[in-house]
Design a protein around this motif. Structure first.
Motif, PDB file in Angstrom:
ATOM      1  N   THR A   1      -6.574  -0.494   3.011  1.00 44.83           N
ATOM      2  CA  THR A   1      -7.013  -0.162   4.567  1.00 44.83           C
ATOM      3  C   THR A   1      -7.545  -1.572   4.977  1.00 44.83           C
TER       4      THR A   1
ATOM      5  N   TYR B   1      -2.131  11.792  -3.280  1.00 43.94           N
ATOM      6  CA  TYR B   1      -3.266  11.237  -2.279  1.00 43.94           C
ATOM      7  C   TYR B   1      -2.197  11.895  -0.884  1.00 43.94           C
TER       8      TYR B   1
ATOM      9  N   ARG C   1       0.477  -1.151   0.289  1.00 43.19           N
ATOM     10  CA  ARG C   1       0.070  -0.566   0.021  1.00 43.19           C
ATOM     11  C   ARG C   1       1.380   1.113   0.248  1.00 43.19           C
TER      12      ARG C   1
ATOM     13  N   ALA D   1     -14.880   5.649  -0.646  1.00 44.18           N
ATOM     14  CA  ALA D   1     -14.260   4.413  -0.065  1.00 44.18           C
ATOM     15  C   ALA D   1     -13.581   3.237  -0.420  1.00 44.18           C
ATOM     16  N   ASP D   2     -13.961   3.352  -1.279  1.00 42.97           N
ATOM     17  CA  ASP D   2     -13.270   1.802  -2.552  1.00 42.97           C
ATOM     18  C   ASP D   2     -12.701   2.926  -3.335  1.00 42.97           C
TER      19      ASP D   2
ATOM     20  N   ASN E   1      -8.148   3.285   0.063  1.00 44.73           N
ATOM     21  CA  ASN E   1      -8.946   2.565   1.365  1.00 44.73           C
ATOM     22  C   ASN E   1      -9.847   1.051   0.952  1.00 44.73           C
TER      23      ASN E   1
ATOM     24  N   ASP F   1      -3.964   9.093   3.687  1.00 50.18           N
ATOM     25  CA  ASP F   1      -5.028   8.080   4.938  1.00 50.18           C
ATOM     26  C   ASP F   1      -5.385   8.144   3.767  1.00 50.18           C
ATOM     27  N   GLY F   2      -4.747   8.122   2.368  1.00 51.77           N
ATOM     28  CA  GLY F   2      -6.068   7.680   1.060  1.00 51.77           C
ATOM     29  C   GLY F   2      -6.437   8.356   0.349  1.00 51.77           C
ATOM     30  N   SER F   3      -6.792   9.450   0.645  1.00 49.29           N
ATOM     31  CA  SER F   3      -7.607  10.888   0.674  1.00 49.29           C
ATOM     32  C   SER F   3      -7.254  11.306  -0.698  1.00 49.29           C
TER      33      SER F   3
END
Length: 290
Positions: free
Chosen positions: A189, A144, A117, A181-182, A186, A147-149
């Motif tokens: 995670t 990014y 990741r 979220a997909d 994420n 936290d993946g946002s």
């Protein structure tokens, strides 16, 4: 016909011959047919038009070269990320297998998946010419957050590679790695947490990862298509530049062999004119008084 009129006409003819000779000598010395607009107004207009087209084609070529670089980097990055996504799927599949994956094995799988990741996140934040490759037109140095946002934007980066031809040369993060979220990070995670928490949820994580992998393959195919389009435009521009260069040479450059022959003819004609003038003009009264 008076002596004065004969002299004036003879001088005019000599000056005309000298002018032709001087023009031919200038063309040979410069290698150019057109040294000033007055030499050929029509040729000057054609040369200006050809140079304007060549200048535009040069800019289009620079745009295409930049586009190829961006698309090529996006292609190689997505290829590498796809390989790692396949490995992540294998790890999740192993963790999902209750028969061969105990708690300790799943913890080891989660550790490797965490490393994957982080590697994927680093590649998603790849930069091209000082801007995030997957961040659209955003000035943010990364696309990014950890936290993946997604912190970039979905704006297109276009390059004009021909008259009226504009091609998108970027890939926005959501178009390649999913949204919300997909998205890829994420999903990973969640899979990492389920490997050490609730393995029964790994089936859902696997389905989500497969959906993201499909999105990545679609983005990769789109990049390849656009790369081919820009490459074709680049080839067309190269051919057009060769054609324009040849046409400009025909308009501006001297045919050396022809110019040498013309120069010799002009020299012979001028010498003949000098001899004829000397024979035609009779001595004046002043010559008899000397």
């Amino acid at each position: 016909m008076t002596q004065r009129l004969m002299m004036e006409r003879s001088l005019t003819a000599l000056n005309t011959g000298m002018g032709r000779l001087a023009r031919t000598q200038e063309q040979l010395s410069t290698g150019r047919l057109i040294n000033r607009p007055s030499d050929s107004p029509t040729g000057t207009n054609d040369a200006m038009r050809l140079r304007a087209q060549m200048s535009a084609d040069t800019q289009y070529s620079r745009n295409a070269s930049d586009g190829l670089a961006a698309l090529g980097q996006a292609d190689s990055t997505l290829q590498s990320m796809s390989d790692q996504v396949r490995r992540a799927r294998e790890l999740i599949l192993q963790g999902k297998s209750t028969g061969s994956a105990g708690p300790e094995a799943r913890t080891a799988l989660a550790t490797e998946l965490t490393q994957i990741r982080e590697s994927l996140l680093t590649m998603a934040n790849t930069q091209h010419m000082g801007r995030s490759l997957f961040g659209g037109t955003s000035d943010n140095p990364v696309a990014y957050q950890p936290d993946g946002s997604f912190v970039g934007d979905a704006n297109e980066v276009d390059r004009t590679v021909g008259q009226g031809i504009s091609v998108k040369v970027n890939v926005a993060g959501p178009d390649a790695f999913g949204t919300g979220a997909d998205n890829l990070f994420n999903v990973l995670t969640g899979a990492i947490g389920n490997l050490t928490g609730d393995p029964t949820q790994l089936g859902g994580d696997l389905d989500k990862l497969d959906a993201v992998a499909t999105t990545m393959r679609t983005a990769l195919a789109d990049v390849g298509t656009r790369y081919g389009r820009v490459e074709t435009a680049m080839s067309t521009l190269t051919d057009a530049n060769l054609t324009s260069t040849a046409a400009l040479s025909e308009v501006e450059n001297v045919d050396i062999a022809k110019a040498v022959v013309d120069l010799q003819m002009q020299e012979v004609a001028y010498q003949a004119a000098l001899g004829a003038t000397a024979r035609v003009l009779q001595p004046s009264l002043l010559d008899f008084l000397r």
